[in-house]
Design an enzyme around this catalytic site. Sequence first.
Site, short mmCIF file in Angstrom:
data_model
loop_
_atom_site.label_atom_id
_atom_site.label_comp_id
_atom_site.label_asym_id
_atom_site.label_seq_id
_atom_site.Cartn_x
_atom_site.Cartn_y
_atom_site.Cartn_z
N HIS A 144 -13.77 -1.62 -1.07
CA HIS A 144 -12.78 -1.21 -0.07
C HIS A 144 -13.05 -1.88 1.27
O HIS A 144 -12.83 -1.29 2.34
CB HIS A 144 -12.76 0.31 0.08
CG HIS A 144 -11.40 0.88 0.31
ND1 HIS A 144 -10.64 1.43 -0.69
CD2 HIS A 144 -10.63 0.99 1.42
CE1 HIS A 144 -9.50 1.85 -0.22
NE2 HIS A 144 -9.46 1.59 1.08
N SER A 156 0.82 -1.21 0.00
CA SER A 156 0.00 0.00 0.00
C SER A 156 0.86 1.25 0.00
O SER A 156 1.95 1.28 0.57
CB SER A 156 -0.90 0.01 1.24
OG SER A 156 -1.56 1.25 1.39
N LYS A 192 -8.53 -1.03 -9.08
CA LYS A 192 -9.20 -1.59 -7.91
C LYS A 192 -10.27 -0.62 -7.39
O LYS A 192 -10.01 0.57 -7.26
CB LYS A 192 -8.18 -1.87 -6.81
CG LYS A 192 -8.76 -2.45 -5.53
CD LYS A 192 -7.64 -2.78 -4.55
CE LYS A 192 -8.19 -3.38 -3.27
NZ LYS A 192 -8.90 -2.38 -2.44
N THR A 238 -5.98 2.49 -6.94
CA THR A 238 -7.24 2.47 -6.18
C THR A 238 -8.12 3.62 -6.63
O THR A 238 -7.70 4.78 -6.61
CB THR A 238 -6.96 2.55 -4.67
OG1 THR A 238 -6.28 1.36 -4.26
CG2 THR A 238 -8.26 2.68 -3.88
N TYR A 281 -2.40 5.35 -4.24
CA TYR A 281 -3.47 6.30 -3.97
C TYR A 281 -3.14 7.57 -4.75
O TYR A 281 -2.03 8.10 -4.63
CB TYR A 281 -3.57 6.63 -2.48
CG TYR A 281 -4.25 5.59 -1.65
CD1 TYR A 281 -5.50 5.11 -2.01
CD2 TYR A 281 -3.66 5.09 -0.49
CE1 TYR A 281 -6.15 4.15 -1.25
CE2 TYR A 281 -4.30 4.13 0.29
CZ TYR A 281 -5.54 3.67 -0.10
OH TYR A 281 -6.19 2.72 0.65
#
Length: 387
Positions: free
Chosen positions: A276, A107, A252, A156, A130
């Site tokens: 999520h 992440s 995603k 994402t 992100y």
Amino acid sequence: MPVITTIDDLKKIHRRRAPKMFFDYCESGSWTEQTFRDNTSDFAEIRLRQRVAVDMSNRTTRSTMAGQDVAMPVALAPVGFTGMQCADGEIKAARAAEKFGVPYTLSTMSICSIEDVREHTKEPFWFQLYVIKDEEFVDNIIARAKNAGVSALVITLDLQVLGQRHKDIKNQLTAPPRMTPRVIADLAIRWRWGLGMLGTRRHTFRNIAGHAKGVSDLRSLSSWTAEQFEPKLDWSMIAKLKEKWGGKVILKGVLDAEDARKAVEIGCDAIVVSNHGGRQLDGALSSIRILPSIVKAVGGQTEIWLDSGIRTGQDVLKALALGAHGTMIGRAYIYGLGAMGEAGVTKALEVIHKELDTTMALCGERDIHNLSRDNLLLPQDFTTRWT
């Protein structure tokens, strides 16, 4: 090691060993947590079709995900704060995934940095991005991922604004935790966790600290992460990111057939059907309930994976039988990590693999690629209840 037969066994140990704020971060959804609950309860509505007098020998769960060979079609999903569940958590999870033969996704909001994970692994891993307002930071982190040999970029799409998670606010979630009297009292009984943290220098968001402008301490870092998510993210921006990356791209957070068609139009190696983990739009449908409509809309044009709600190997089988090419797990492996570190992640993968393999056999299938809707029994209104 205690006798572990289910993911729930790991969850119970995780609850005892991890600080409350970090266990709650894992085990929570947004607002009323309706979608968080539905993600798992909707799997329970699906029944399996038992078959007998079928040759069950020489079974295989091997497959591919985005062109990568996998021991089973299960990837470890990106999870923020992983290194707060257990010291050096991202490194331990990545190593367990590598040894087991499944992909690991790091992440953006990880405690261990891209470089930390690369230093302690041998095989390429995936990186989740992100999209934030600081374009220079985005360009730099993409370059860092390339330099580390990351083999796929997971973008994402469902975090343009942050869904409110009541537990995180009440726990005053930070990394590292602020030493308030309540936190000190909690940590006093989590001695395993504390000893682990004393043995590592990785205590904050190392992908960001030292790399983002103006981030020099915990307070500014926390403010930066809360304010920097890009609300303007649209398909044109996603296309530009795809071009900048130049490699395999996984999108995603798709939960609508129309969005899935747009994802196919811009080109991607996989779409992840995900809400999520119930942490963003509370009241959205569960991933497993929406999966068939997305398979119908874009099936065959790109790989479709399912994320959110998977706790067992049977859940994996149900997703594959409904048309998913692969799956991602988050909480299931985080429970293992928080319970027993790297060994716990390995145990979580072993539990899921055994359940998947045994269930596949009892459904009369030897090859995971042969799973289909014929292996399932669904309520008549499973895909039409909400219109």
